[in-house]
Design a protein around this motif. Structure first.
Motif, short mmCIF file in Angstrom:
data_model
loop_
_atom_site.label_atom_id
_atom_site.label_comp_id
_atom_site.label_asym_id
_atom_site.label_seq_id
_atom_site.Cartn_x
_atom_site.Cartn_y
_atom_site.Cartn_z
N ALA A 1 0.93 -1.11 0.05
CA ALA A 1 0.06 0.00 -0.02
C ALA A 1 0.82 1.24 -0.04
CB ALA A 1 -0.64 -0.03 1.21
N MET A 2 2.24 1.08 0.32
CA MET A 2 2.89 2.25 0.10
C MET A 2 3.19 2.88 -1.29
SD MET A 2 6.25 0.70 2.51
CE MET A 2 7.42 1.80 2.01
N PRO A 3 3.40 4.11 -1.32
CA PRO A 3 3.71 4.82 -2.82
C PRO A 3 4.66 3.91 -3.48
CG PRO A 3 3.29 6.46 -0.96
CD PRO A 3 3.23 5.07 -0.21
N PRO A 4 4.55 3.48 -4.76
CA PRO A 4 5.67 2.87 -5.42
C PRO A 4 6.97 3.60 -5.03
CG PRO A 4 3.52 3.30 -6.82
CD PRO A 4 3.39 4.03 -5.51
N GLU A 5 7.15 5.02 -5.59
CA GLU A 5 8.49 5.67 -5.21
C GLU A 5 8.91 5.35 -3.79
OE1 GLU A 5 5.24 8.79 -4.51
OE2 GLU A 5 5.38 7.20 -5.79
N VAL A 6 8.20 5.47 -2.87
CA VAL A 6 8.73 5.36 -1.52
C VAL A 6 9.18 3.81 -1.23
CG1 VAL A 6 8.06 5.13 0.87
CG2 VAL A 6 7.08 6.98 -0.55
N PHE A 7 8.43 2.79 -2.01
CA PHE A 7 8.79 1.61 -1.87
C PHE A 7 10.30 1.04 -2.71
CE2 PHE A 7 8.65 -3.18 -2.83
CZ PHE A 7 8.42 -3.85 -1.53
N ALA A 8 10.19 1.61 -3.79
CA ALA A 8 11.62 1.60 -4.66
C ALA A 8 12.67 2.17 -3.72
CB ALA A 8 11.36 2.48 -5.85
N ALA A 9 12.49 3.44 -3.21
CA ALA A 9 13.64 4.00 -2.36
C ALA A 9 14.21 3.07 -1.39
CB ALA A 9 13.27 5.43 -2.06
#
Length: 249
Positions: A197-205
């Motif tokens: 459920a995290m924003p994709p860019e946060v997960f990627a970081a």
């Protein structure tokens, strides 16, 4: 079907979904009879019914609020009544109530501490009562790398997960001479419904910060718990096993 846990019985709190269900499945696949415990009895029963179709061992679902002393004792009693013994107890139940220090209410701090830390303490105590008499048993507490490094916006969660490490080591020292082992697992970034459920860019970081450059799976956490639950780790107690792809090493 494996035989690593043949003839053993296990209880997994928070076992109706996510990491808890993966742990229950790993234990059952190795021959353990498993009780999946959840605050929602219906969800626990449904998860147990589904898992029962995939394994040959016995799986039951039990309702339990891990912050309630009598409910936790009842879950221990229910497992013993169902299986005749208790060999493994996994304190996995957890919640999050994220907010900055400034915005977090006392109720949200207490709720997270109660489920994670008080719930784990109640589980350790109730399971140990049975295991101490049997002269054997393995308790596995779910901590988190958040308890090692701290996470912004998670002062409640990080504090609770750090507290679980202290609880694990203290209980391990008390129970070692009675043949009961107590260890902890610290997962890092794991692909679950919560992290998805995290924003994709946060997960990627977050993934980019991990030496192995990927998030872990619930099955990878479950295999670590299986190791600590089984006799493969018979000379290991008071240990904290990181399952985080090398993050924070």
């Amino acid at each position: 079907m494996g035989v690593l846990m043949h003839g053993k019985s296990a209880v997994v709190t928070g076992g109706a979904q996510g990491i808890g269900l993966a742990i229950g499945k790993a234990l059952a696949q190795q021959g353990a009879n498993v009780a999946l415990v959840d605050v929602d009895p219906r969800r626990a029963a449904e998860a147990a019914e589904q898992l029962s179709t995939e394994v040959s061992s016995q799986v039951v679902g039990l309702g339990c609020d891990v912050t309630d002393e009598e409910a936790v004792r009842a879950a221990v009693g229910g497992a013993v009544a169902e299986f005749g013994r208790l060999d493994v107890w996994v304190n996995n139940a957890g919640i999050t109530r994220d907010a900055s220090l400034r915005k977090m209410g006392v109720a949200d701090f207490e709720a997270v501490m109660n489920v994670h830390l008080k719930g784990s303490w109640l589980g350790v105590r109730a399971a140990a009562d049975v295991m101490r008499e049997a002269g054997s048993g393995s308790i596995v507490n779910m901590s988190s790398l958040s308890g090692k490094s701290g996470n912004p916006g998670q002062s409640n969660y990080s504090a609770a997960k750090a507290g679980i490490v202290g609880l694990t080591k203290s209980a391990a020292k008390e129970l070692a001479r009675r043949g009961v082992r107590v260890n902890a697992v610290q997962p890092g970034l794991i692909r679950t419904a919560m992290t998805e459920a995290m924003p994709p860019e946060v997960f990627a970081a977050r993934e980019a910060d991990i030496p192995m450059k990927r998030a872990g799976t619930t099955d990878e956490v479950a295999q670590a718990v299986l190791f600590l639950a089984s006799d493969m780790s018979s000379y290991i107690t008071g240990a904290v096993l990181e399952v985080g792809g090398g993050r924070y090493m």
